[in-house]
Design a protein around this motif. Structure first.
Motif, mmCIF file in Angstrom:
data_model
loop_
_atom_site.group_PDB
_atom_site.id
_atom_site.type_symbol
_atom_site.label_atom_id
_atom_site.label_comp_id
_atom_site.label_asym_id
_atom_site.label_seq_id
_atom_site.Cartn_x
_atom_site.Cartn_y
_atom_site.Cartn_z
ATOM 1 N N VAL A 1 0.840 -1.202 0.000
ATOM 2 C CA VAL A 1 0.000 0.000 0.000
ATOM 3 C C VAL A 1 0.869 1.243 0.000
ATOM 4 C CG1 VAL A 1 -1.634 1.357 1.380
ATOM 5 C CG2 VAL A 1 -2.014 -1.078 1.034
ATOM 6 N N LYS A 2 1.915 1.255 0.812
ATOM 7 C CA LYS A 2 2.811 2.415 0.848
ATOM 8 C C LYS A 2 3.461 2.647 -0.516
ATOM 9 C CE LYS A 2 3.746 4.106 4.794
ATOM 10 N NZ LYS A 2 3.299 5.399 5.260
ATOM 11 N N LEU A 3 3.890 1.570 -1.170
ATOM 12 C CA LEU A 3 4.533 1.676 -2.476
ATOM 13 C C LEU A 3 3.557 2.184 -3.540
ATOM 14 C CD1 LEU A 3 7.036 1.129 -4.274
ATOM 15 C CD2 LEU A 3 6.083 -1.147 -4.644
ATOM 16 N N VAL A 4 2.370 1.597 -3.596
ATOM 17 C CA VAL A 4 1.372 2.018 -4.590
ATOM 18 C C VAL A 4 0.964 3.458 -4.346
ATOM 19 C CG1 VAL A 4 -1.007 1.639 -5.351
ATOM 20 C CG2 VAL A 4 0.543 -0.292 -5.094
ATOM 21 N N TRP A 5 0.789 3.843 -3.089
ATOM 22 C CA TRP A 5 0.408 5.215 -2.776
ATOM 23 C C TRP A 5 1.506 6.182 -3.208
ATOM 24 C CZ3 TRP A 5 -4.258 5.532 0.111
ATOM 25 C CH2 TRP A 5 -4.727 6.834 0.302
ATOM 26 N N ARG A 6 2.754 5.805 -2.933
ATOM 27 C CA ARG A 6 3.878 6.672 -3.302
ATOM 28 C C ARG A 6 3.985 6.816 -4.820
ATOM 29 N NH1 ARG A 6 5.862 11.000 -2.030
ATOM 30 N NH2 ARG A 6 7.821 11.343 -3.030
ATOM 31 N N LEU A 7 3.801 5.716 -5.539
ATOM 32 C CA LEU A 7 3.833 5.775 -7.005
ATOM 33 C C LEU A 7 2.723 6.659 -7.548
ATOM 34 C CD1 LEU A 7 4.625 2.063 -7.911
ATOM 35 C CD2 LEU A 7 6.119 4.055 -8.223
ATOM 36 N N ARG A 8 1.558 6.558 -6.957
ATOM 37 C CA ARG A 8 0.425 7.374 -7.384
ATOM 38 C C ARG A 8 0.706 8.864 -7.180
ATOM 39 N NH1 ARG A 8 -3.786 8.739 -4.050
ATOM 40 N NH2 ARG A 8 -5.414 9.798 -5.167
ATOM 41 N N VAL A 9 1.246 9.205 -6.037
ATOM 42 C CA VAL A 9 1.568 10.602 -5.742
ATOM 43 C C VAL A 9 2.662 11.110 -6.682
ATOM 44 C CG1 VAL A 9 2.591 12.134 -3.996
ATOM 45 C CG2 VAL A 9 0.802 10.521 -3.354
ATOM 46 N N THR A 10 3.670 10.282 -6.945
ATOM 47 C CA THR A 10 4.746 10.671 -7.855
ATOM 48 C C THR A 10 4.214 10.929 -9.260
ATOM 49 O OG1 THR A 10 6.328 9.370 -6.560
ATOM 50 C CG2 THR A 10 6.972 9.951 -8.805
ATOM 51 N N LEU A 11 3.334 10.051 -9.726
ATOM 52 C CA LEU A 11 2.741 10.251 -11.051
ATOM 53 C C LEU A 11 1.890 11.512 -11.108
ATOM 54 C CD1 LEU A 11 1.793 6.598 -12.025
ATOM 55 C CD2 LEU A 11 3.608 8.025 -12.996
ATOM 56 N N GLN A 12 1.171 11.805 -10.059
ATOM 57 C CA GLN A 12 0.364 13.027 -10.024
ATOM 58 C C GLN A 12 1.248 14.263 -10.085
ATOM 59 O OE1 GLN A 12 -2.010 12.556 -6.487
ATOM 60 N NE2 GLN A 12 -3.697 11.616 -7.612
ATOM 61 N N TRP A 13 2.357 14.242 -9.361
ATOM 62 C CA TRP A 13 3.273 15.374 -9.379
ATOM 63 C C TRP A 13 3.880 15.564 -10.763
ATOM 64 C CZ3 TRP A 13 3.927 19.447 -6.500
ATOM 65 C CH2 TRP A 13 3.482 19.425 -5.191
ATOM 66 N N ARG A 14 4.243 14.463 -11.415
ATOM 67 C CA ARG A 14 4.809 14.561 -12.772
ATOM 68 C C ARG A 14 3.793 15.135 -13.755
ATOM 69 N NH1 ARG A 14 8.385 9.050 -13.441
ATOM 70 N NH2 ARG A 14 9.961 9.684 -11.934
ATOM 71 N N ARG A 15 2.537 14.699 -13.637
ATOM 72 C CA ARG A 15 1.502 15.235 -14.519
ATOM 73 C C ARG A 15 1.309 16.718 -14.302
ATOM 74 N NH1 ARG A 15 -2.519 10.934 -13.044
ATOM 75 N NH2 ARG A 15 -1.501 9.129 -13.895
ATOM 76 N N ARG A 16 1.346 17.165 -13.078
ATOM 77 C CA ARG A 16 1.198 18.594 -12.778
ATOM 78 C C ARG A 16 2.362 19.393 -13.338
ATOM 79 N NH1 ARG A 16 -0.501 18.394 -6.476
ATOM 80 N NH2 ARG A 16 -2.481 17.344 -6.794
ATOM 81 N N LYS A 17 3.546 18.828 -13.257
ATOM 82 C CA LYS A 17 4.742 19.507 -13.749
ATOM 83 C C LYS A 17 4.690 19.674 -15.274
ATOM 84 C CE LYS A 17 9.245 19.127 -11.668
ATOM 85 N NZ LYS A 17 10.334 18.244 -11.338
ATOM 86 N N LEU A 18 4.135 18.700 -15.973
ATOM 87 C CA LEU A 18 4.073 18.727 -17.419
ATOM 88 C C LEU A 18 2.976 19.625 -17.967
ATOM 89 C CD1 LEU A 18 4.726 14.961 -18.213
ATOM 90 C CD2 LEU A 18 6.328 16.881 -18.452
ATOM 91 N N ARG A 19 2.010 19.960 -17.151
ATOM 92 C CA ARG A 19 0.927 20.846 -17.611
ATOM 93 C C ARG A 19 1.453 22.249 -17.879
ATOM 94 N NH1 ARG A 19 -3.662 19.432 -13.268
ATOM 95 N NH2 ARG A 19 -3.905 17.252 -13.824
#
Length: 174
Positions: free
Chosen positions: A155-173
């Motif tokens: 759960v910690k790993l999946v949550w961390r991956l999800r947050v990392t992907l969200q941050w990357r998407r925000r950065k690319l906008r």
């Protein structure tokens, strides 16, 4: 057309649809005040990870009453109650045979004993239980501890991956 939800299901589980109803269960009344704490019901990464660990642990420790034990321990460890209750369903009447078989073989491997394949007889039932019971018990304990640790880390790993992907998407906008 018949009702899609059987009446026995509605009688037994409809009352568990709201957090306040957990406090009405006779076994959980001593914990009633603690069970209504908001952190036990919110989807926060730490409480969800703890809920997964608690639920998976109790799924392999108890053959029955797992959800009640998991809910009681969620109040102590501030774990997410719905996640813990859901994770206890890993072991159920349809899958328990597989888990016991796996636990026996895992326990035999941990104890360094060869796995045997003979069935019980009426005359030697106690011998059969002593031969197969100990490896199965060791295996279930190993599965309980291992799955709890893996559930928490997963759960910690999946949550961390999800947050990392969200941050990357925000950065690319733009």
């Amino acid at each position: 057309m018949s009702d899609p939800i059987p009446s026995w299901w509605r009688r037994h589980f409809a009352s568990w649809s709201h957090p306040d109803q957990f406090t009405q269960h006779p076994w959980l009344k001593p914990l009633a005040g603690r069970l209504l704490h908001p952190s036990l019901w919110r989807l926060r990464h730490e409480s969800v990870a703890r809920g997964a660990a608690v639920g998976l642990f109790w799924a392999f420790v108890l053959p029955a009453g797992q959800i009640v034990a998991a809910v009681a321990h969620c109040s102590v460890w501030r774990a997410n109650i719905p996640v813990a209750a859901l994770m206890t369903l890993v072991t159920n009447p349809l899958t328990i045979g597989f888990w016991l078989w796996l636990a026996y073989h895992l326990g035999a491997w941990v104890l360094g004993a060869p796995a045997q394949a003979d069935g019980p007889t009426a005359a030697g039932l106690s011998q059969w239980l002593s031969r197969y019971g100990w490896p199965a018990l060791v295996g279930m304990a190993t599965l309980a501890i291992g799955s709890a640790a893996a559930g928490y880390a997963g759960v910690k790993l999946v949550w961390r991956l999800r947050v990392t992907l969200q941050w990357r998407r925000r950065k690319l906008r733009p």
